[in-house]
Design a protein around this motif. Structure first.
Motif, PDB file in Angstrom:
ATOM      1  N   ARG B 136       0.752  -1.105  -0.118  1.00  0.00           N
ATOM      2  CA  ARG B 136       0.047  -0.101   0.055  1.00  0.00           C
ATOM      3  C   ARG B 136       0.748   1.229  -0.139  1.00  0.00           C
ATOM      4  N   ASP B 137       1.926   1.081   0.760  1.00  0.00           N
ATOM      5  CA  ASP B 137       2.985   2.146   0.726  1.00  0.00           C
ATOM      6  C   ASP B 137       3.496   2.445  -0.249  1.00  0.00           C
ATOM      7  N   LYS B 138       3.896   1.593  -0.997  1.00  0.00           N
ATOM      8  CA  LYS B 138       4.352   1.690  -2.381  1.00  0.00           C
ATOM      9  C   LYS B 138       3.417   2.324  -3.570  1.00  0.00           C
ATOM     10  N   LEU B 139       2.282   1.572  -3.379  1.00  0.00           N
ATOM     11  CA  LEU B 139       1.073   2.089  -4.297  1.00  0.00           C
ATOM     12  C   LEU B 139       0.813   3.675  -4.159  1.00  0.00           C
ATOM     13  N   ARG B 140       0.716   3.937  -2.835  1.00  0.00           N
ATOM     14  CA  ARG B 140       0.677   5.186  -2.729  1.00  0.00           C
ATOM     15  C   ARG B 140       1.741   6.323  -3.116  1.00  0.00           C
ATOM     16  N   LYS B 141       2.820   5.755  -3.140  1.00  0.00           N
ATOM     17  CA  LYS B 141       4.096   6.468  -3.827  1.00  0.00           C
ATOM     18  C   LYS B 141       3.933   6.429  -5.238  1.00  0.00           C
ATOM     19  N   VAL B 142       3.291   5.294  -5.630  1.00  0.00           N
ATOM     20  CA  VAL B 142       3.079   5.384  -7.425  1.00  0.00           C
ATOM     21  C   VAL B 142       2.073   6.341  -7.545  1.00  0.00           C
ATOM     22  N   LYS B 153       4.784  17.958 -13.415  1.00  0.00           N
ATOM     23  CA  LYS B 153       6.101  17.723 -12.678  1.00  0.00           C
ATOM     24  C   LYS B 153       6.692  16.428 -12.910  1.00  0.00           C
ATOM     25  N   PHE B 154       7.700  16.325 -13.740  1.00  0.00           N
ATOM     26  CA  PHE B 154       8.338  15.065 -13.947  1.00  0.00           C
ATOM     27  C   PHE B 154       9.565  14.700 -13.286  1.00  0.00           C
ATOM     28  N   GLU B 155      10.089  15.461 -12.309  1.00  0.00           N
ATOM     29  CA  GLU B 155      11.300  15.211 -11.949  1.00  0.00           C
ATOM     30  C   GLU B 155      11.153  14.432 -10.619  1.00  0.00           C
ATOM     31  N   GLY B 156       9.980  14.460  -9.853  1.00  0.00           N
ATOM     32  CA  GLY B 156      10.117  13.798  -8.377  1.00  0.00           C
ATOM     33  C   GLY B 156      10.015  12.579  -8.405  1.00  0.00           C
ATOM     34  N   ILE B 157      10.369  11.595  -9.528  1.00  0.00           N
ATOM     35  CA  ILE B 157      10.413  10.314  -9.135  1.00  0.00           C
ATOM     36  C   ILE B 157      11.269   9.668  -8.039  1.00  0.00           C
ATOM     37  N   PRO B 158      10.739   8.799  -7.176  1.00  0.00           N
ATOM     38  CA  PRO B 158      11.803   8.427  -6.224  1.00  0.00           C
ATOM     39  C   PRO B 158      12.850   7.882  -6.485  1.00  0.00           C
ATOM     40  N   GLU B 159      14.016   7.902  -5.728  1.00  0.00           N
ATOM     41  CA  GLU B 159      15.096   6.894  -5.889  1.00  0.00           C
ATOM     42  C   GLU B 159      14.713   5.692  -6.241  1.00  0.00           C
ATOM     43  N   GLU B 169      11.279  -7.893  -7.991  1.00  0.00           N
ATOM     44  CA  GLU B 169      11.581  -7.532  -9.094  1.00  0.00           C
ATOM     45  C   GLU B 169      10.771  -6.533  -9.926  1.00  0.00           C
ATOM     46  N   GLU B 170       9.241  -6.943  -9.780  1.00  0.00           N
ATOM     47  CA  GLU B 170       8.036  -6.271 -10.269  1.00  0.00           C
ATOM     48  C   GLU B 170       8.152  -4.893  -9.918  1.00  0.00           C
ATOM     49  N   TRP B 171       8.311  -4.506  -8.406  1.00  0.00           N
ATOM     50  CA  TRP B 171       8.449  -3.274  -7.882  1.00  0.00           C
ATOM     51  C   TRP B 171       9.704  -2.459  -8.674  1.00  0.00           C
ATOM     52  N   MET B 172      10.698  -2.809  -8.649  1.00  0.00           N
ATOM     53  CA  MET B 172      11.704  -2.347  -9.488  1.00  0.00           C
ATOM     54  C   MET B 172      11.437  -1.961 -10.900  1.00  0.00           C
ATOM     55  N   LYS B 173      10.654  -2.833 -11.531  1.00  0.00           N
ATOM     56  CA  LYS B 173      10.664  -2.619 -12.965  1.00  0.00           C
ATOM     57  C   LYS B 173       9.709  -1.519 -12.899  1.00  0.00           C
ATOM     58  N   ILE B 174       8.523  -1.427 -12.141  1.00  0.00           N
ATOM     59  CA  ILE B 174       7.675  -0.248 -11.954  1.00  0.00           C
ATOM     60  C   ILE B 174       8.366   0.866 -11.905  1.00  0.00           C
ATOM     61  N   TRP B 175       9.216   0.993 -10.744  1.00  0.00           N
ATOM     62  CA  TRP B 175       9.994   2.167 -10.567  1.00  0.00           C
ATOM     63  C   TRP B 175      11.058   2.525 -11.919  1.00  0.00           C
ATOM     64  N   GLU B 176      11.447   1.573 -12.326  1.00  0.00           N
ATOM     65  CA  GLU B 176      12.108   1.890 -13.606  1.00  0.00           C
ATOM     66  C   GLU B 176      11.381   2.562 -14.587  1.00  0.00           C
TER      67      GLU B 176
END
Lengths: 227, 424
Positions: B136-142, B153-159, B169-176
């Motif tokens: 849920r936490d990650k989903l909220r971030k997404v 604003k396109f700069e605020g992608i979390p590290e 890995e799925e989350w990693m891919k979503i972040w990427e």
């Protein structure tokens, strides 16, 4: 952390010294610069001006005495060695003057080497595409010792391109090549970088190469003197 | 959030209840079945050995206890005796009396089953709770990230790395992917802004470029129609006027080309064709100009190359370079063009014996409207558009251009064009 995405590389007040006391040399002396995504930047300067040291620091091959290097917003020296190596393999492609090919591996194997290091899947089609693009389609099986200088460097370029890194760092990539091969190699690098939307930072002392860049940064005594 | 959580807990509880009921029912059936079988066995035993009826019934009625035992104090002894009795019966009739006592253990089984079920359910529940909290936490971030995208604003992608240290890995891919999306959008935004700025700059530059020739044209015109001048003077001014108009026309043509290419109104369409043909066409455009100055045009083309290029615009690009070579060379000189095939490129070299380009100017000659110091002195003509256009045309085809000051006098321009086009 918020990052400015248009700046792929930010160097903040970087310092690197060699030697101690009287003999201390500031190879990189409080250098700061920013490099935009998708541009071809040439770094020019006399030999000994610290440009190679700067490039090594940017690429995380060496750690600075002070200052920061951010690649895509990430402070690379905050990473532990292992993570840094991994980050480097993923994000940065290197092309050196002396090619740095593995002599016991053939062209194809040399190219896919970075993929293997990260256990990434080798897509035959990708490798073939790169080989055709750099004009080595018929040399895939050849060993480095039978290749000409230009062919070796083109293999090295393919190796740097195969992981599709965001940033390509080249240290005098044509230093050992004749002027026509040089022209070919630089044209190739430039167009590859444009095609794949990558960013190229190249050290050179050649004026003709510098002309082909979108931006030229001049370094003297470890400092940016002209931009 | 809270309601959803309660709902989940309720769901869990309901599931657990269902398990409880099913398990109990199953145990009940199993116990009933076992009892039935035992009863049948005892009946069988009794019909076979009617002489032992009393003992068997006693054993049946008080399973687990001694058939003959009376008080608690002697229970240990009695227990022993009972087990001996059981052994005896077993020995005698080949029948395990232990089974008779087993009824009680069903309750134990049931209890243990329920306990294990409870513990299992609690553990699973906790794990799920923890995981879903993390998710849920990650989903909220997404979601926050997407919200930022919506706001432009396109700069605020979390590290990606620090936030997802031990992430699947799925989350990693979503972040990427989010990161790449951000980069892409930011790029689009940048390009849009850049395009807008460059269009503004272009308009300013063009109007500025047009002012000077227009002013001199107006001056000539005013003089030509003036009343004080003699007929001869008027004729002279008319001729001057004619020249100014021609200049303005050629400038306008350049500017139109420039603005069309710059704003992508013209798309280059590379097709396979002979480079020799393109070069010849370019040379023929400046042939007359060269002849006027007695400049010899020399071609050194070893073999013709079929390369992928936009013939019309490449010709335009080459004309600009040839034109410069002729314009900034003295009379009776030579302009040479060479074509050399490289591995994946074709190199075109254009060499002149003209005034050359200063070292400090080599970087600037491709800038829009830049004119070299010596060049401005030598010729009034030209707006500083040619090489800028040339570079743009060549680079859009994956080629390049660079110049070198020759030893002695003159300049060498080196142009590369890829032999084949790659589409990505």
């Amino acid at each position: 952390m918020k990052t400015d995405i248009s700046k792929i590389l930010v160097v903040e007040d970087l310092v690197k010294c060699y030697g101690t006391g009287e003999n201390m040399v500031r190879a990189v002396d409080h250098t700061s610069l920013e490099i935009e995504r998708g541009k071809f930047t040439a770094i020019v300067g006399r030999s000994g001006s610290g440009k190679s040291t700067l490039l090594h620091l940017i690429g995380g091959l060496d750690r600075p005495d002070a200052g920061k290097v951010r690649i895509e917003g990430k402070d690379i020296f905050a990473l532990k060695d292992e993570r840094l190596a991994e980050f480097r393999r993923k994000k940065i492609g290197f092309v050196f003057q002396d090619y740095n090919l593995i002599p016991s591996l053939n062209v194809w194997e040399n190219i896919v080497l970075p993929l293997g290091l990260d256990n990434r899947k080798v897509r035959r089609q990708d490798v073939e595409e790169v080989l055709v693009k750099i004009g080595l389609a018929d040399k895939a099986e050849a060993m480095p010792n039978v290749l000409s200088g230009g062919q070796k460097q083109r293999t090295a370029i393919a190796r740097a391109l195969i992981t599709r890194p965001a940033l390509i760092l080249a240290d005098e990539p044509t230093g050992n090549l004749d002027s026509q091969t040089e022209l070919e190699v630089i044209s190739l690098m430039k167009s590859c970088v444009t095609d794949f939307g990558q960013t190229l930072v190249m050290i050179t002392h050649d004026e003709m190469i510098a002309q082909m860049a979108d931006r030229v940064i001049e370094i003297t005594d470890g400092k940016v003197v002209n931009d | 959030m809270e309601r959803e959580r309660n709902k989940k807990i309720r769901k869990y509880f309901a599931g657990y209840l269902v398990f409880l009921i099913l398990f109990s029912f199953f145990m009940y059936i199993l116990a009933g079945y076992e009892t039935e079988i035992n009863r049948q066995r005892i009946l069988l035993l009794m019909t076979e050995h009617p002489e032992l009826e009393a003992e068997i019934i006693a054993a049946w009625e008080r399973p687990g206890r001694l058939p003959f035992g009376r008080n608690e104090a002697g229970s240990r002894k009695e227990l022993l005796e009972s087990s001996r009795m059981a052994e005896l019966i077993e020995e005698k009739y080949g029948y395990d009396i232990g089974h008779l006592i087993s009824e009680r253990t069903w309750l134990g089984f049931w209890g243990a089953g329920v306990c294990i079920g409870t513990v299992w359910a609690v553990i699973l529940g906790c794990l799920e709770q923890k995981r879903s909290a993390g998710d849920r936490d990650k989903l909220r971030k997404v979601y926050e990230c997407l919200g930022q995208f919506r706001e432009g604003k396109f700069e605020g992608i979390p590290e990606s790395e620090s936030d997802t240290e031990d992430c699947p890995e799925e989350w990693m891919k979503i972040w990427e992917s989010l990161r790449e999306l951000g980069v892409y959008f930011e790029g689009l935004k940048e390009r849009l802004k850049e395009e807008e700025n460059s269009t503004k700059a272009l308009i300013t530059d063009i109007s500025h470029q047009l002012k000077t020739p227009l002013a001199s044209l107006r001056m000539c015109h005013e003089l030509a129609v003036g009343e004080q001048q003699t007929e001869e003077e008027r004729k002279e001014f008319r001729e001057q006027e004619e020249k100014e108009i021609e200049k303005l026309e050629s400038l306008l043509k350049e500017l139109v080309n420039l603005s069309r290419l710059e704003t992508h109104m013209i798309q280059l369409k590379p097709g396979t064709g002979s480079i020799k043909k393109t070069i010849t066409a370019a040379v023929s455009q400046i042939y007359m100009k060269a002849k006027e100055k007695d400049i010899r045009l020399q071609a050194d083309i070893a073999e013709d190359q079929e390369i992928c290029h936009d013939a019309r615009w490449t010709e335009e690009a080459l004309v600009n370079v040839f034109d410069n070579a002729v314009k900034y060379s003295g009379e009776h000189t030579v302009v040479t063009v060479r074509v050399k095939p490289l591995v994946t490129y074709v190199m075109i070299e254009i060499e002149d014996e003209g005034i050359g380009i200063g070292k400090d100017e080599l970087q600037k000659i491709y800038q829009r409207f830049y004119r070299g110091k010596d060049a401005s002195k030598m010729s009034e003509e030209g707006a500083g558009v040619g090489l800028y256009l040339t570079r743009m045309i060549l680079e859009r085809q994956g080629g390049s251009i660079s110049a070198k000051q020759k030893r002695g006098n003159g300049t060498v321009f080196r142009i590369t064009l890829p032999r084949a086009q790659f589409s990505h």
